[in-house]
Scaffold this active site. Structure first.
Site, short mmCIF file in Angstrom:
data_model
loop_
_atom_site.label_atom_id
_atom_site.label_comp_id
_atom_site.label_asym_id
_atom_site.label_seq_id
_atom_site.Cartn_x
_atom_site.Cartn_y
_atom_site.Cartn_z
N TYR A 6 0.80 -1.23 0.00
CA TYR A 6 0.00 0.00 0.00
C TYR A 6 0.83 1.28 0.00
O TYR A 6 0.34 2.34 -0.33
CB TYR A 6 -0.94 0.02 1.21
N PRO A 24 6.75 3.96 3.62
CA PRO A 24 6.27 3.05 4.67
C PRO A 24 5.73 3.84 5.86
O PRO A 24 6.32 4.82 6.29
CB PRO A 24 7.53 2.27 5.07
N HIS A 25 4.59 3.38 6.36
CA HIS A 25 4.00 4.03 7.53
C HIS A 25 2.97 3.10 8.15
O HIS A 25 2.43 2.23 7.48
CB HIS A 25 3.33 5.36 7.15
N GLY A 26 2.76 3.28 9.42
CA GLY A 26 1.73 2.55 10.13
C GLY A 26 0.73 3.54 10.70
O GLY A 26 0.72 4.72 10.33
#
Length: 154
Positions: A57, A67-69
C-alpha cells in the site's frame, strides 16, 4: 513537523544503504526513527502486518515508497526518515517496482498524516527531476539542500 526539520533534527537520513529484501529496507528506515525516539520498535512489525493485510500500500510512485503505520502502532511523535538504496529492490508492486527511495513516516494522528506528511512528499517529487537529484545525493546536507531548494521554488 516539516520533512526537512524532522530529517535534520532526528539525524534520520541514510544514503546508499544496502538491503537484500524490501523488509530489510523498511527496517533501516524504521530503525532510524526508533533511534530518534520517534517510534517504538513495534512500528516495524505493524508496517509488515499492513502489507500482509493490504498489499504494498505504501508504494506511491515509480521507485518511491512511503512506509507508515497507524498512530496507535507505536508512534511517539511525528517524524520522517529518508533512505536511498544502493541497489533497487522489488516491493511486489505491479507498476512502481523497483524501488530505491524510502521515506518512512510516523504521524501522531490521521490529519497530520494526510495534510503534513503526504503533501510534503508530493511537493518534493512534483518535479520529477528530484528523483534523480535525490539518488545522486551522497551526504545528508545535500538532501537537506535539495529539500530547501524545492521549498523555495514552491
Amino acid at each position: 513537523m516539516k520533512l526537512r526539520d524532522s530529517l535534520a533534527e532526528n539525524n534520520s537520513i541514510r544514503l546508499q544503504a544496502e538491503a537484500n529484501t524490501w523488509q530489510e529496507a523498511v527496517k533501516i528506515g524504521v530503525d532510524l526513527l526508533v533511534a530518534a525516539d520517534v517510534v517504538e520498535p513495534r512500528y516495524y512489525q505493524a508496517i509488515l502486518d499492513g502489507v500482509e493485510q493490504f498489499g504494498p500500500y505504501f508504494v506511491i510512485a515509480p521507485g518511491l515508497v512511503m512506509p507508515h503505520g497507524r498512530p496507535e502502532e507505536g508512534v511517539k511523535k511525528t517524524g520522517f526518515s529518508l533512505v536511498t538504496l544502493k541497489k533497487p529492490l522489488e516491493f511486489n508492486h505491479e507498476d512502481n517496482d523497483p524501488v530505491d527511495i524510502l521515506i518512512t513516516m510516523a504521524a501522531v494522528d490521521a490529519n497530520t498524516h494526510q495534510e503534513v506528511g503526504i503533501m510534503q512528499i508530493v511537493n518534493l517529487f512534483e518535479d520529477e527531476a528530484n528523483f534523480d537529484r535525490l539518488r545522486a545525493c551522497r551526504t545528508a546536507q545535500e538532501v537537506l539542500d535539495l529539500i530547501d531548494r524545492t521549498n523555495a521554488a514552491a
